[in-house]
Design an enzyme around this catalytic site. Structure first.
Site, short mmCIF file in Angstrom:
data_model
loop_
_atom_site.label_atom_id
_atom_site.label_comp_id
_atom_site.label_asym_id
_atom_site.label_seq_id
_atom_site.Cartn_x
_atom_site.Cartn_y
_atom_site.Cartn_z
N GLY A 11 0.84 -1.20 0.00
CA GLY A 11 0.00 0.00 0.00
C GLY A 11 0.87 1.24 0.00
O GLY A 11 1.90 1.27 0.67
N ARG A 72 0.44 -5.01 -5.74
CA ARG A 72 0.48 -6.23 -4.94
C ARG A 72 0.64 -7.37 -5.92
O ARG A 72 -0.06 -7.44 -6.92
CB ARG A 72 -0.81 -6.38 -4.13
CG ARG A 72 -1.00 -5.21 -3.16
CD ARG A 72 -1.79 -5.62 -1.94
NE ARG A 72 -2.21 -4.44 -1.19
CZ ARG A 72 -1.63 -4.02 -0.08
NH1 ARG A 72 -0.59 -4.66 0.41
NH2 ARG A 72 -2.09 -2.96 0.55
N ASP A 103 5.63 -5.06 5.82
CA ASP A 103 6.33 -6.31 6.12
C ASP A 103 6.32 -7.30 4.95
O ASP A 103 7.26 -8.08 4.78
CB ASP A 103 5.81 -6.94 7.41
CG ASP A 103 4.31 -7.18 7.38
OD1 ASP A 103 3.64 -6.65 6.48
OD2 ASP A 103 3.81 -7.90 8.26
N THR A 125 4.34 2.93 5.39
CA THR A 125 2.92 2.53 5.50
C THR A 125 2.23 3.49 6.46
O THR A 125 2.86 3.96 7.42
CB THR A 125 2.77 1.08 6.00
OG1 THR A 125 1.44 0.89 6.50
CG2 THR A 125 3.73 0.74 7.13
N ASP A 127 -0.05 2.64 8.44
CA ASP A 127 -0.59 1.88 9.58
C ASP A 127 0.30 1.92 10.83
O ASP A 127 -0.15 1.58 11.91
CB ASP A 127 -0.79 0.41 9.18
CG ASP A 127 -1.78 0.27 8.03
OD1 ASP A 127 -2.64 1.16 7.88
OD2 ASP A 127 -1.69 -0.72 7.29
N ASP A 129 2.52 -0.18 11.56
CA ASP A 129 2.45 -1.56 12.08
C ASP A 129 3.77 -2.32 11.90
O ASP A 129 3.79 -3.54 11.82
CB ASP A 129 1.31 -2.33 11.38
CG ASP A 129 1.48 -2.41 9.88
OD1 ASP A 129 2.37 -1.71 9.33
OD2 ASP A 129 0.74 -3.16 9.24
N ARG A 171 -5.32 -1.68 9.57
CA ARG A 171 -5.28 -3.15 9.50
C ARG A 171 -5.31 -3.75 10.91
O ARG A 171 -6.28 -3.57 11.60
CB ARG A 171 -4.04 -3.61 8.72
CG ARG A 171 -4.12 -3.19 7.26
CD ARG A 171 -3.52 -4.19 6.37
NE ARG A 171 -2.11 -4.35 6.63
CZ ARG A 171 -1.33 -5.19 5.98
NH1 ARG A 171 -1.83 -5.93 5.03
NH2 ARG A 171 -0.05 -5.28 6.27
P1 ATP Z 1 1.14 -2.78 3.49
O1 ATP Z 1 1.57 -2.49 4.88
O2 ATP Z 1 0.68 -1.60 2.79
O3 ATP Z 1 0.21 -3.93 3.35
P2 ATP Z 1 3.09 -4.63 2.53
O4 ATP Z 1 4.46 -4.47 1.99
O5 ATP Z 1 2.97 -5.46 3.78
O6 ATP Z 1 2.49 -3.19 2.69
P3 ATP Z 1 1.94 -6.74 0.93
O7 ATP Z 1 0.87 -6.72 -0.10
O8 ATP Z 1 1.81 -7.68 2.08
O9 ATP Z 1 2.13 -5.24 1.41
O10 ATP Z 1 3.34 -7.08 0.23
C1 ATP Z 1 3.77 -6.35 -0.91
C2 ATP Z 1 4.34 -7.30 -1.93
O11 ATP Z 1 5.50 -7.94 -1.40
C3 ATP Z 1 3.42 -8.44 -2.31
O12 ATP Z 1 2.44 -8.07 -3.25
C4 ATP Z 1 4.44 -9.43 -2.89
O13 ATP Z 1 4.83 -9.03 -4.19
C5 ATP Z 1 5.63 -9.24 -1.95
N1 ATP Z 1 5.61 -10.25 -0.87
C6 ATP Z 1 4.77 -10.31 0.19
N2 ATP Z 1 5.04 -11.38 0.97
C7 ATP Z 1 6.08 -12.02 0.39
C8 ATP Z 1 6.84 -13.21 0.69
N3 ATP Z 1 6.56 -13.96 1.77
N4 ATP Z 1 7.85 -13.56 -0.13
C9 ATP Z 1 8.12 -12.81 -1.23
N5 ATP Z 1 7.45 -11.70 -1.58
C10 ATP Z 1 6.46 -11.29 -0.80
#
Ligand code: ATP
Length: 319
Positions: A11, A72, A103, A125, A127, A129, A171
């Site tokens: 995000g 994503r 994360d 982010t 959040d 978090d 979240r």
């Molecule tokens: P937000 O806090 O906004 O959700 P985020 O980075 O946690 O941010 P995610 O959608 O969970 O958002 O992860 C972003 C991207 O990172 C995913 O769409 C995917 O491409 C990659 N990703 C997430 N988890 C993994 C994993 N375990 N291994 C490899 N790539 C990952």
């Protein structure tokens, strides 16, 4: 190391552009060529990689969102896609990668790191978090947006003697709700950390009504309760006419606050400096007034410490 790249993922959050700018400009300072990867890991796999110049990052520091785009892309959890990403980076001799996100984004970076790309993770982010930093890039801007919106709701709920139930993002983290609730003098705060107690919520609002207050605000973190139902319950049990408002994605947009701009710049510079010393596999954080770094694996295992948080103030301030 001569070439590094930057991408934004997950995000978006206000301040990501400032971080991109700071990676590019400090990258030049340390003698790197800097590439921008468009659309997160999805773009990395597709080879959407372009060289950045000072001009590509000029006049973006006050813009919300991310000029590189975000996506994503669940398939990035698969090794074949990760290998494609590494191949695309190696074709351009890119050895270091700065990622900005949450994360999930850090997990992707850990996988790339294990495949030989030196990765630096910046927490971006709204959040807040991410346990490995006190504050994430974008949190305070989103907080200001939420507070501004709730202040406006308060104006009108005062005129009509109403209660507002306001749902905020976050979240599974209640920080945005908690800080906003304190900042607007909310009657009741419901977050994942406090849990939801319907009886207590109704009692707090009822008490406000009994004390002749003309308005009441209840702030709630998303996914905690059905805010429309809660508004109906408050209306039928307390005497206040009640409306529910879901703030939604407006919290993600807008001009980044001065704090988020400074935080983004400091984190980016700190990360690029590590790369200049050939160090990768790190998550950058803010602890107190200082920048710190942790191994990605260690950062991902951390739990958020809420023992020193402002939750204790909640009941007291509502009076
Ligand atoms: P937000 O806090 O906004 O959700 P985020 O980075 O946690 O941010 P995610 O959608 O969970 O958002 O992860 C972003 C991207 O990172 C995913 O769409 C995917 O491409 C990659 N990703 C997430 N988890 C993994 C994993 N375990 N291994 C490899 N790539 C990952």
């Amino acid at each position: 190391m001569r070439n590094i790249a930057i991408l934004t993922s997950g995000g978006d959050s206000p301040g990501m552009n400032m971080a991109i700018r700071a990676v590019v400009r400090s990258g030049f300072h340390y003698g790197f060529n800097v590439y921008g990867v468009y659309n997160g890991y999805k773009g990395l796999v597709k080879g959407e990689i372009k060289k950045m110049t000072r001009e590509t990052v000029s006049r973006i520091l006050n813009r919300g969102g991310t000029i590189l785009g975000s996506a994503r892309f669940e398939k990035f959890k698969e090794l074949d896609y990760q290998k494609l990403a590494v191949k695309n980076l190696k074709e351009k001799n890119i050895e270091g990668l700065v990622v900005i996100g949450g994360d999930g984004t850090f997990r992707g970076a850990l996988d790339l790191h294990n495949l030989g790309i030196k990765c630096i993770c910046l927490p971006g982010t709204i959040d807040n978090d991410i346990p490995s930093t006190d504050y994430t890039i974008g949190f305070f801007t989103a907080l200001n947006t939420a507070v501004d919106s709730i202040d406006k709701l308060r104006d009108t709920s005062f005129s009509h003697r109403r209660c507002s139930v306001v749902e905020l993002m976050g979240r599974h983290c209640g920080d945005l709700t908690l800080y906003a609730g304190i900042a607007v003098g909310s009657e009741f705060i419901i977050t994942p950390e406090t849990g939801y107690d319907k009886k207590k919520t109704l009692a707090a609002v009822k008490d406000s009504y009994r004390r002749n207050k003309r308005h009441a605000v209840v702030v709630v973190t998303e996914h905690m309760v059905d805010v429309n139902q809660l508004a109906k319950d408050i209306e039928s049990e307390t005497g206040y006419e009640t409306r529910a408002t879901v703030l939604g994605h407006v919290q993600r947009g807008g001009t980044p606050s001065a704090f988020d701009r400074v935080l983004a710049t400091e984190m980016a510079e700190y990360g690029v400096e590590l790369l200049s010393r050939n160090i990768g596999g790190k998550v950058i954080g803010l602890r107190g007034l200082n920048m710190v770094d942790y191994d990605i694996e260690e950062a991902l295992k951390m739990k958020k410490d809420i023992s020193n948080k402002r939750y204790g103030l909640v009941g007291m301030l509502a009076q």
